[in-house]
Write a protein that holds these residues in place. Structure first.
Motif, short mmCIF file in Angstrom:
data_model
loop_
_atom_site.label_atom_id
_atom_site.label_comp_id
_atom_site.label_asym_id
_atom_site.label_seq_id
_atom_site.Cartn_x
_atom_site.Cartn_y
_atom_site.Cartn_z
N ASN A 3 -17.16 -23.39 -22.72
CA ASN A 3 -17.19 -24.44 -21.70
C ASN A 3 -17.47 -25.79 -22.36
N LEU A 4 -16.76 -26.81 -21.89
CA LEU A 4 -16.86 -28.16 -22.46
C LEU A 4 -17.40 -29.13 -21.41
N ASN A 45 -28.45 -28.09 -17.15
CA ASN A 45 -29.52 -27.25 -16.62
C ASN A 45 -29.00 -26.18 -15.66
N THR A 46 -27.78 -26.33 -15.17
CA THR A 46 -27.26 -25.38 -14.18
C THR A 46 -26.02 -24.63 -14.65
N GLN A 47 -25.41 -25.07 -15.74
CA GLN A 47 -24.20 -24.43 -16.24
C GLN A 47 -24.38 -24.06 -17.71
N THR A 48 -23.56 -23.13 -18.16
CA THR A 48 -23.56 -22.76 -19.58
C THR A 48 -22.56 -23.65 -20.30
N ILE A 49 -23.07 -24.61 -21.04
CA ILE A 49 -22.23 -25.56 -21.76
C ILE A 49 -22.31 -25.27 -23.25
N ASP A 50 -21.16 -25.10 -23.88
CA ASP A 50 -21.11 -24.78 -25.31
C ASP A 50 -20.85 -26.00 -26.17
N ILE A 51 -20.05 -26.94 -25.65
CA ILE A 51 -19.66 -28.12 -26.43
C ILE A 51 -19.80 -29.35 -25.55
N LYS A 69 -31.93 -34.73 -26.62
CA LYS A 69 -32.47 -33.92 -25.51
C LYS A 69 -31.82 -32.54 -25.48
N ILE A 70 -30.51 -32.51 -25.70
CA ILE A 70 -29.80 -31.22 -25.74
C ILE A 70 -30.35 -30.36 -26.86
N ARG A 71 -30.57 -30.98 -28.02
CA ARG A 71 -31.10 -30.24 -29.16
C ARG A 71 -32.47 -29.64 -28.85
N SER A 72 -33.26 -30.31 -28.01
CA SER A 72 -34.62 -29.85 -27.73
C SER A 72 -34.65 -28.56 -26.94
N PHE A 73 -33.60 -28.29 -26.13
CA PHE A 73 -33.63 -27.07 -25.33
C PHE A 73 -32.46 -26.13 -25.59
N ASN A 74 -31.49 -26.56 -26.37
CA ASN A 74 -30.38 -25.65 -26.71
C ASN A 74 -29.76 -26.07 -28.02
N LYS A 75 -30.23 -25.46 -29.08
CA LYS A 75 -29.76 -25.83 -30.41
C LYS A 75 -28.36 -25.30 -30.71
N LYS A 76 -27.87 -24.36 -29.90
CA LYS A 76 -26.56 -23.79 -30.14
C LYS A 76 -25.42 -24.68 -29.64
#
Length: 549
Positions: A3-4, A45-51, A69-76
Motif C-alpha cells: 500500500n502506498l 494510524n488506521t491503515q497498513t501503509i508500506d511506502i 514521526k513515521i520512523r518513531s512508530f513504524n521503522k518498516k
C-alpha cells in the motif's frame, strides 16, 4: 502487494499521481492520499501503509518531520521524497539514510515508478529475510517449549492427527517420544489455599511446579508437559533410555516395576511442592498406554478420577486401576474431539461440518455404540450446536428447521442412527443455504449502498475512506468485495461515473469546461482534462466538437 500513501499539500499533484500512474504494475495494491502531514498520520494510524511518497514543504508539519514521526512508530515503512531542488539539497543533508530515494519535481512517471519499485524491492528483501529458513529455525528453537505443550494438548484432547503429522511434530520438535512408545500420564491439580504465600501469581506457581517436576522426573523419565483447559498440569512420561537399559540389565524391566518408579517419583513431586512451595497439589497417575494413540483415553480416565474423588480433601494421590469396569459407558469421542461441531458451524466451514456429522454417525454405527444412551448423547450435542448456530445468525428455530422442529421438541420419535443422520444432514444443508443467501444479500446490499452514495456525491471528492465510512466497512475489505461482486475496481468505478457524466454534459449542455469540472468533483481543470483524455483518448473540447459534427 503493498500500500502506498502520497502526501502533498498540492491537491492536483496528489490526484494526478494517484490516478494516472499504473501502480499495480509494481506491486502496489491500494493508493491513499493526504494533503497534509497531519492527515497522513491519521491514515497511518488506521491503515497498513508500506511506502510513503511525500513532499517536504508543507504547512504545520514538514515532510521531514513526517518521516521522523513515521520512523518513531513504524521503522518498516519506506519513504520516498518528492520535492523541489532547494528542498532536495536540504533533505540530502538532513536525511542521509532514512529515505529510499530523492525525486526532484517535476519527475516523469517512469522515474516515480522506478523509485517506488526500488522501495518494493527492499520490502521484498526484508520479507524474504523474515521467512528465511534460518530465521524460521531460530524462531522455532525459541518457541519449541510452547509448541511442544500445544502438541501434547492436541493429543490429550483427542485431536485427530495423521501419522505423517505426528511424525512431523516428533521430528521437528525433537521430542523424546516415538509412536508406540509406552507412556503414562501424571495429572496435577493445584489446590486453592487461603494461606498467604509468596506464590500469588498462578503463572509463577505453575512455573515453579514445572521446575520441581523437571528436577524430580528427569532422573528416570523423558517428559512432555502442558496445561489443560481445567488449569491442571499434565505430564506425559516414559522411561528414558538410560533407565530402561539399567532395568533391562537387572532383569526387572516390567510394567509393574516402571509404574512403581512413576508412583514413587510422583509422590516425591507432591512432597517437594508441599515443602518448598507451601502448596498442596493433588495428582492422578494413569496406567500405561501407547503414545500417542492412548494418550486421550488415559487423560480422560485421569480427569474422571478427579471428578469422582469425594470430599474437599487436599493432597489427593490416585493411581488408576489397570482394569476398567466392564459396564462403564464411554462418551462418543467424535462429539468432543476438536474442532467440535459447534466450532465448525461457528467458522461457517460447510465441508468440515458435513464430515464431522459423518464421523459421528460412523462412530454410532460401530458395534456397541448404537445404544439409546449414545444416540441420545449425539442427538443432544448436535441439537445444541444447531440451536447455537441458528440463534447466533439471528434466526428462529422454526425458520430453519420447519417440520423437522418436531424431532427437537419430541425426541422420543428418534429411533435409530439413520434417522439422526438424515435429520442432521438436512438441517446442516438448510442452515448453510440460509447463510449463503444472507451473505450474498448482505454484499449486494452493500454494493447498492455504495453505488447510491457515489452517485449522490459525484460532484464532491468521493474518496475510498468516505465511501467505506458510509457503509461501516474497512476500505481494503470494501475494495475486495466491490471488485468480487462487480468485476470493477472501486476507484475505477468512481472515475468512470465521473467521466460518463462529463461526457453527457459535454454532449447535451453548453456548460463551460471549468463548470463541468466542478460538477463532477474536480477543482482543477487541467487535471480534469488530463484524466478525460486518458479515459476517452481526446480532450473534453475535442470530444464536444466531435459530437456536434
Amino acid at each position: 502487494m503493498y500500500n502506498l500513501l502520497i502526501v502533498d499539500d498540492e491537491r492536483l499533484v496528489v490526484e494526478t499521481l494517484a490516478l494516472t500512474i499504473p501502480w499495480s504494475s509494481i506491486q502496489i495494491k491500494d493508493v491513499y492520499t493526504a494533503n497534509s502531514a497531519a492527515d497522513a498520520l491519521k491514515i497511518m494510524n488506521t491503515q497498513t501503509i508500506d511506502i510513503v511518497l511525500t513532499d517536504i514543504r508543507m504547512p504545520e508539519i514538514s515532510g521531514l518531520e513526517l518521516i521522523e514521526k513515521i520512523r518513531s512508530f513504524n521503522k518498516k515503512t519506506k519513504c520516498v521524497i518528492y520535492s523541489g531542488y532547494s528542498d532536495f539539497k536540504y533533505a540530502q543533508k538532513a536525511m542521509t539514510s532514512s529515505v529510499v530515494e530523492y525525486l526532484l519535481k517535476p519527475a516523469s512517471d517512469e522515474e516515480i515508478l522506478q523509485s517506488i519499485e526500488k522501495a518494493t524491492n527492499i520490502l521484498d528483501e526484508e520479507w524474504n529475510e523474515v521467512v528465511s529458513t534460518q530465521r524460521a529455525k531460530t524462531t522455532l528453537m525459541k518457541l519449541s517449549p510452547l509448541l511442544q505443550s500445544t502438541f501434547l494438548l492436541d493429543i490429550i484432547n483427542g485431536k485427530r492427527l495423521s501419522q505423517f503429522e505426528i511424525n512431523h511434530h516428533v521430528n521437528l520438535l525433537k521430542l523424546p517420544f516415538q509412536p508406540q512408545d509406552k507412556c503414562a500420564l501424571i495429572v496435577v491439580r493445584l489446590e486453592e489455599d487461603s494461606v498467604q504465600t509468596d506464590w500469588e501469581s498462578l503463572s509463577l506457581l505453575d512455573l515453579a511446579v514445572n521446575n520441581i517436576a523437571e528436577e524430580t522426573l528427569r532422573e528416570h523419565f523423558s517428559i512432555l508437559s502442558c496445561k489443560d483447559s481445567y488449569d491442571y498440569l499434565v505430564y506425559l512420561v516414559k522411561l528414558n533410555d538410560q533407565k530402561a537399559d539399567q532395568l533391562c540389565e537387572l532383569g526387572d524391566m516390567t510394567d509393574k516395576m516402571a509404574m512403581n518408579l512413576i508412583e514413587q517419583s510422583a509422590i516425591k513431586l507432591q512432597d517437594n511442592a508441599k515443602k518448598f512451595l507451601k502448596k498442596d497439589i493433588s495428582m492422578v497417575v494413569s496406567k500405561w498406554g501407547e503414545f500417542p494413540n492412548n494418550a486421550a483415553s488415559l487423560y480422560q480416565d485421569c480427569i474422571t478420577s478427579f471428578r469422582r474423588s469425594v470430599g474437599n480433601d487436599k493432597g489427593i494421590f490416585l493411581t488408576l486401576d489397570k482394569k476398567k469396569a466392564t459396564d462403564a459407558i464411554e462418551s462418543l469421542q467424535s462429539l468432543y474431539e476438536p474442532p467440535t461441531l459447534m466450532q465448525l458451524l461457528d467458522m461457517g466451514n460447510r465441508a468440515a461440518t458435513m464430515n464431522k456429522i459423518s464421523e459421528i454417525i460412523q462412530e454410532l454405527e460401530k458395534e456397541g455404540r448404537s445404544s439409546q444412551e449414545h444416540l441420545l448423547e449425539a442427538f443432544l450435542n448436535i441439537s445444541a450446536a444447531f440451536t447455537y448456530a441458528i440463534h447466533k445468525n439471528g434466526k428462529n428455530l422454526d425458520e430453519i428447521l420447519g417440520e423437522k422442529l418436531e424431532l427437537l421438541i419430541n425426541r422420543k420419535s428418534l429411533i435409530n442412527v439413520k434417522q439422526l443422520n438424515d435429520w442432521s444432514t438436512y438441517i446442516a444443508i438448510k442452515l448453510f443455504e440460509e447463510l449463503d443467501t444472507n451473505l450474498k444479500n448482505s454484499k449486494e446490499h452493500v454494493i447498492v449502498k455504495v453505488q447510491k452514495f457515489i452517485y449522490e456525491h459525484l460532484s464532491e471528492d468521493v474518496s475510498l475512506q468516505a465511501i467505506a465510512d458510509h457503509v461501516f466497512l474497512h476500505p481494503a475489505y470494501l475494495s475486495t468485495i466491490f471488485k468480487a461482486e462487480t468485476g470493477e475496481n472501486l476507484r475505477d468505478y468512481v472515475i468512470r461515473l465521473k467521466m460518463e457524466k462529463a461526457s453527457y454534459l459535454l454532449k447535451h449542455t453548453n456548460e463551460r469546461i471549468y463548470q463541468i469540472c466542478n460538477l463532477i468533483g474536480y477543482q482543477n481543470p487541467p487535471y480534469f482534462i488530463k484524466i478525460f483524455k486518458k479515459f476517452y483518448g481526446v480532450t473534453p473540447q475535442e470530444y464536444r466538437e466531435s459530437s456536434l459534427s
